[in-house]
Design an enzyme around this catalytic site. Structure first.
Site, mmCIF file in Angstrom:
data_model
loop_
_atom_site.group_PDB
_atom_site.id
_atom_site.type_symbol
_atom_site.label_atom_id
_atom_site.label_comp_id
_atom_site.label_asym_id
_atom_site.label_seq_id
_atom_site.Cartn_x
_atom_site.Cartn_y
_atom_site.Cartn_z
ATOM 1 N N GLY A 232 1.734 3.672 -8.671
ATOM 2 C CA GLY A 232 2.262 4.910 -8.119
ATOM 3 C C GLY A 232 3.696 4.732 -7.681
ATOM 4 O O GLY A 232 4.315 3.686 -7.930
ATOM 5 N N LYS B 271 6.234 -4.074 -5.676
ATOM 6 C CA LYS B 271 7.052 -2.890 -5.395
ATOM 7 C C LYS B 271 8.446 -3.112 -5.955
ATOM 8 O O LYS B 271 9.089 -4.137 -5.671
ATOM 9 C CB LYS B 271 7.115 -2.614 -3.895
ATOM 10 C CG LYS B 271 7.713 -1.250 -3.559
ATOM 11 C CD LYS B 271 7.456 -0.872 -2.106
ATOM 12 C CE LYS B 271 7.863 0.560 -1.814
ATOM 13 N NZ LYS B 271 7.548 0.960 -0.425
ATOM 14 N N ASP C 23 6.641 5.335 10.868
ATOM 15 C CA ASP C 23 5.938 6.209 9.923
ATOM 16 C C ASP C 23 4.449 5.881 9.917
ATOM 17 O O ASP C 23 3.825 5.757 8.854
ATOM 18 C CB ASP C 23 6.531 6.070 8.520
ATOM 19 C CG ASP C 23 6.226 7.288 7.640
ATOM 20 O OD1 ASP C 23 5.884 8.358 8.196
ATOM 21 O OD2 ASP C 23 6.348 7.174 6.403
ATOM 22 N N GLY D 242 6.954 6.212 -4.699
ATOM 23 C CA GLY D 242 7.334 6.914 -3.492
ATOM 24 C C GLY D 242 8.838 6.941 -3.373
ATOM 25 O O GLY D 242 9.560 6.607 -4.319
ATOM 26 N N GLY D 243 9.320 7.314 -2.197
ATOM 27 C CA GLY D 243 10.748 7.453 -2.023
ATOM 28 C C GLY D 243 11.499 6.142 -2.064
ATOM 29 O O GLY D 243 12.703 6.115 -2.293
ATOM 30 N N VAL E 57 5.406 1.129 -7.429
ATOM 31 C CA VAL E 57 4.477 0.023 -7.204
ATOM 32 C C VAL E 57 3.636 -0.214 -8.455
ATOM 33 O O VAL E 57 3.103 0.727 -9.045
ATOM 34 C CB VAL E 57 3.565 0.291 -5.993
ATOM 35 C CG1 VAL E 57 2.544 -0.826 -5.825
ATOM 36 C CG2 VAL E 57 4.399 0.417 -4.727
#
Length: 293
Positions: free
Chosen positions: A87, A109, A220, A89-90, A94
């Site tokens: 997947g 990552k 976060d 993300g910002g 990964v």
């Protein structure tokens, strides 16, 4: 895992991967009828619906919606061989990768060169440094990091399971009379859920306290960034927004960093007042409230 068993695992995975999804289960049962644990390992590697929301970051909205197609499957990055994408993300993409020398799987990552600038590269490096400084059983550990001309990367422990957000969605579905997959925790309506959830999140609180002792504020904390392993234990991950006292802040004045539903009031004010470890305590309280209600 012995080298022989590792080779067997990878051979089964590569053979099964070439089959149609509908044919894989029969193949695995035929090839290893007396080894359900090995079958389970291969199933994990073949899973097409691996939860990836744990790597989502709100800074993704500031980047282009188009993600670079790296086509890294099968390539070697340092001593890791990329298996498949999990997947994005910002703060990176990964991949599931294998480390043949140690016979283990890792989550790799990667920050590609496309779309990155000096600030983004520095933030990515600090993310890996912050996570690597922490040694706690309920924090996903960073194993190694590196860079080459076209990308930067770091390797993490691969957690077999899903994130807490996915678990809560499955619990909600079960209460509504639907089933959306297995549960990592006891059913919400059962007698054991509350004690189980509190125990797991208390361990997560210990992990966050450990980060604070090291001068690191996560910023976060949310269900997406809490992984649940196969025993239902909670592990904190994604330090992409972490504030590390060893370094100055890379956050621009007035920039909102975090996920609004879980952010403390001072964090929502976007640097109008200092942020310290208490913002994580607030966010963990929101997570606990959501899990128990």
């Amino acid at each position: 895992m012995s080298p022989e068993r590792w080779e067997r695992l990878m051979a089964l995975f590569e053979s099964a991967e070439r089959l149609e999804p509908s044919e894989r289960e029969a193949f695995l049962r035929r090839e290893c009828p007396d080894d359900p644990e090995l079958i389970a390992e291969v199933r994990d590697m073949l899973a097409e619906d691996v939860p990836t929301s744990f790597i989502h970051s709100p800074i993704a909205s500031r980047r282009s919606a188009r993600e670079p197609d790296l086509a890294l499957e099968g390539q070697e990055i340092d001593e890791y061989r990329v298996i498949r994408r999990l997947g994005s993300g910002g703060s990176g993409i990964v991949y599931l990768a294998e480390q043949p020398r140690l016979c283990r799987l890792v989550a790799l990552k990667i920050l590609p060169r496309e779309g990155r600038d000096e600030r983004t590269l520095e933030r990515f490096a600090r993310e890996s440094i912050a996570a690597a400084a922490l040694e706690h059983p309920h924090i996903v550990p960073v194993l190694a990091s590196g860079a080459r001309e076209d990308l930067a990367w770091y390797a993490m422990r691969f957690v077999r399971g899903w994130d807490l957000n996915e678990e809560l969605e499955r619990q909600r579905a079960l209460r509504s009379g639907r089933s959306e997959g297995p549960l990592a925790w006891p059913p919400f309506d059962g007698p054991d859920y509350t004690a189980h959830a509190v125990e797991r999140l208390a361990a997560l609180a210990d992990a966050i306290a450990h980060a604070h002792e090291k001068g690191i504020v996560h910023r976060d904390v949310k269900p997406h960034n809490v992984m649940l392993d196969q025993r239902g234990e909670a592990l904190l991950t994604d330090f992409g927004l972490a504030l590390d006292e060893r370094f100055g802040s890379l956050t621009q004045t007035g920039a909102l960093q975090g996920t609004p539903f879980y952010m403390s009031p001072e964090q929502l004010r976007a640097l109008e007042q200092p942020i310290d470890h208490r913002t994580d305590v607030y966010s963990l309280g929101v997570v606990l409230y959501e899990a128990l209600s």
